[in-house]
Design a protein around this motif. Sequence first.
Motif, PDB file in Angstrom:
ATOM      1  N   PRO A 177      55.963  60.503  53.426  1.00 54.23           N
ATOM      2  CA  PRO A 177      54.691  60.755  52.727  1.00 54.23           C
ATOM      3  C   PRO A 177      53.585  61.058  53.728  1.00 54.23           C
ATOM      4  O   PRO A 177      53.616  60.573  54.869  1.00 54.23           O
ATOM      5  N   LEU A 178      52.636  61.869  53.323  1.00 54.29           N
ATOM      6  CA  LEU A 178      51.457  62.140  54.139  1.00 54.29           C
ATOM      7  C   LEU A 178      50.238  61.952  53.246  1.00 54.29           C
ATOM      8  O   LEU A 178      50.056  62.702  52.282  1.00 54.29           O
ATOM      9  N   LEU A 179      49.424  60.950  53.560  1.00 53.86           N
ATOM     10  CA  LEU A 179      48.272  60.612  52.733  1.00 53.86           C
ATOM     11  C   LEU A 179      47.010  61.218  53.322  1.00 53.86           C
ATOM     12  O   LEU A 179      46.595  60.867  54.438  1.00 53.86           O
ATOM     13  N   HIS A 180      46.400  62.114  52.548  1.00 54.97           N
ATOM     14  CA  HIS A 180      45.178  62.803  52.955  1.00 54.97           C
ATOM     15  C   HIS A 180      44.018  62.180  52.192  1.00 54.97           C
ATOM     16  O   HIS A 180      43.989  62.188  50.965  1.00 54.97           O
ATOM     17  N   TYR A 221      50.904  67.812  40.967  1.00 54.63           N
ATOM     18  CA  TYR A 221      50.048  66.695  40.556  1.00 54.63           C
ATOM     19  C   TYR A 221      50.843  65.405  40.600  1.00 54.63           C
ATOM     20  O   TYR A 221      51.998  65.360  40.152  1.00 54.63           O
ATOM     21  N   HIS A 222      50.219  64.360  41.130  1.00 51.49           N
ATOM     22  CA  HIS A 222      50.852  63.034  41.169  1.00 51.49           C
ATOM     23  C   HIS A 222      49.938  62.014  40.509  1.00 51.49           C
ATOM     24  O   HIS A 222      48.763  61.898  40.857  1.00 51.49           O
ATOM     25  N   LEU A 223      50.513  61.253  39.568  1.00 54.90           N
ATOM     26  CA  LEU A 223      49.814  60.135  38.941  1.00 54.90           C
ATOM     27  C   LEU A 223      50.750  58.941  38.965  1.00 54.90           C
ATOM     28  O   LEU A 223      51.744  58.894  38.239  1.00 54.90           O
ATOM     29  N   GLY A 224      50.454  57.964  39.844  1.00 62.30           N
ATOM     30  CA  GLY A 224      51.295  56.783  39.967  1.00 62.30           C
ATOM     31  C   GLY A 224      51.236  55.912  38.729  1.00 62.30           C
ATOM     32  O   GLY A 224      50.195  55.820  38.062  1.00 62.30           O
ATOM     33  N   VAL A 247      47.981  56.757  58.264  1.00 64.18           N
ATOM     34  CA  VAL A 247      49.389  56.619  58.641  1.00 64.18           C
ATOM     35  C   VAL A 247      49.885  55.204  58.378  1.00 64.18           C
ATOM     36  O   VAL A 247      49.104  54.252  58.295  1.00 64.18           O
ATOM     37  N   ASP A 248      51.200  55.057  58.288  1.00 62.30           N
ATOM     38  CA  ASP A 248      51.811  53.746  58.085  1.00 62.30           C
ATOM     39  C   ASP A 248      52.038  53.053  59.429  1.00 62.30           C
ATOM     40  O   ASP A 248      51.806  53.628  60.496  1.00 62.30           O
ATOM     41  N   ARG A 249      52.531  51.815  59.376  1.00 66.41           N
ATOM     42  CA  ARG A 249      52.626  50.994  60.582  1.00 66.41           C
ATOM     43  C   ARG A 249      53.706  51.471  61.559  1.00 66.41           C
ATOM     44  O   ARG A 249      53.624  51.189  62.759  1.00 66.41           O
ATOM     45  N   HIS A 250      54.694  52.199  61.076  1.00 65.64           N
ATOM     46  CA  HIS A 250      55.790  52.632  61.951  1.00 65.64           C
ATOM     47  C   HIS A 250      55.713  54.126  62.262  1.00 65.64           C
ATOM     48  O   HIS A 250      56.697  54.721  62.710  1.00 65.64           O
ATOM     49  N   PHE A 251      54.566  54.693  62.066  1.00 68.30           N
ATOM     50  CA  PHE A 251      54.340  56.121  62.256  1.00 68.30           C
ATOM     51  C   PHE A 251      54.689  56.564  63.677  1.00 68.30           C
ATOM     52  O   PHE A 251      55.431  57.528  63.881  1.00 68.30           O
ATOM     53  N   VAL A 252      54.167  55.875  64.686  1.00 70.35           N
ATOM     54  CA  VAL A 252      54.408  56.276  66.075  1.00 70.35           C
ATOM     55  C   VAL A 252      55.860  56.054  66.458  1.00 70.35           C
ATOM     56  O   VAL A 252      56.506  56.933  67.039  1.00 70.35           O
ATOM     57  N   ASP A 300      52.389  49.965  54.574  1.00 66.78           N
ATOM     58  CA  ASP A 300      52.223  51.305  54.020  1.00 66.78           C
ATOM     59  C   ASP A 300      51.579  51.175  52.646  1.00 66.78           C
ATOM     60  O   ASP A 300      51.293  50.069  52.190  1.00 66.78           O
ATOM     61  N   VAL A 301      51.353  52.289  52.002  1.00 64.42           N
ATOM     62  CA  VAL A 301      50.691  52.298  50.701  1.00 64.42           C
ATOM     63  C   VAL A 301      51.666  52.857  49.671  1.00 64.42           C
ATOM     64  O   VAL A 301      52.124  53.997  49.816  1.00 64.42           O
ATOM     65  N   PRO A 302      52.016  52.090  48.624  1.00 66.08           N
ATOM     66  CA  PRO A 302      52.964  52.593  47.628  1.00 66.08           C
ATOM     67  C   PRO A 302      52.369  53.729  46.806  1.00 66.08           C
ATOM     68  O   PRO A 302      51.203  53.677  46.408  1.00 66.08           O
TER      69      PRO A 302
END
Length: 393
Positions: A348-351, A113-116, A238-243, A286-288
């Motif tokens: 990180p992988l954001l689903h 579980y993650h709670l920022g 995905v983040d901006r530098h993914f590729v 990216d997303v913090p």
Amino acid sequence: MSHAPEPTVPRLAARLTAYAVLAHDPAVPGIAADYWAKSEEHYRTVDAALAALVAASPASERAYRDVVTDPTHTAPQHALRESLAGLLEEHPVQRNELADAVTEADRHIWIDYHLGAEYTSQEPPAAPEPPEPRPRSEPATVHVVIPFRDRSGGLRTRNLLACLKALADQEGGPGHRVTVVETDSEPRSREVLEGVVDRYVFARKDGLFNKAWAVNVGVVEATGDASYVCVLDADILVDRHFVARNTARLREGGHGTHLPFRWSLSLDGPSTLHAIGLRNGRGAADVPDAVLRGLLLREPPGGCVWLRADVFHAVGGFDERFEGWGGEDDDVVARLAAAAPLTRYDDPLLHLDHPRPAMTRDDGLPFNAHIEPVSWTRERGYGDREKFTAATA
């Protein structure tokens, strides 16, 4: 003067609160039935020990009951953390026992579980604009293939468009092409997708969704000679530098396949809107994780797989016998690892949030239990777009 809690006490309080959520939130067994089966006993063990601890404190017990009653409401979780910090200081013997129980459970659980710290369920950032037209003329080094189906035009389509917009916002990497393969009884999403991807492929198939076949179709029908393939689920942001980052890894790493993550964060509804708004609406790179809430899946086999194109073709792609939920990613990763070195990274992988599919057949058995693992070979043939046409015509 009161004694400030040791640094380990707030963390232990947070972990115990997380276990209360994991043991009681119905979203946990719903996210991955096999991972829940591996983890449930450990959630229950820690939660039972926590319940025994809070019985000694009316304030802590109230906060605990509030969490159990509504595990999605974060205010009681913060209240329980704060209350537990003091209670753990007052009961050092139980504190040490609980610390040992958490350490042991953490070794075995497959859903966490993650709670920022900055998470809020309030109004998210502004919604993004639709993706810009995608086709480009420069040579492509990377071919991104996204299998897709959405019969309601709802959250899955929203997620795909967010995924595509993030893929269009890449920096510093080589040229890449994006193919979306829609498999359905009719091309429901053609008008939405044509023009915002390099290639839209409709592969006719009714009945259960067949991700494996859809991916194979996308790779086989790719134009050009891209050296690398990224198989990406339609709900990954995905983040901006993914590729750039992942292409460099394949070029320099000496391996055939990699998964760029160890934990996948499945976001709740508000976090999904925040992530899309920040990444695509406000143009963040990216997303913090501080603003996010969700369930962490430990080393899932799919969602995002990078590999050399030659390795994909050497194993015959995905096993097209897999239909419905589960199994195809485990199977292909095992065969890819046997063909060439496979590694993982710690990105990180954001689903993104969406309705969960059925994870078993009507009789309760797994959809693909009848398939012999890692028995697929390229000699069977793969990626034929017309494979199911006669059955669905």
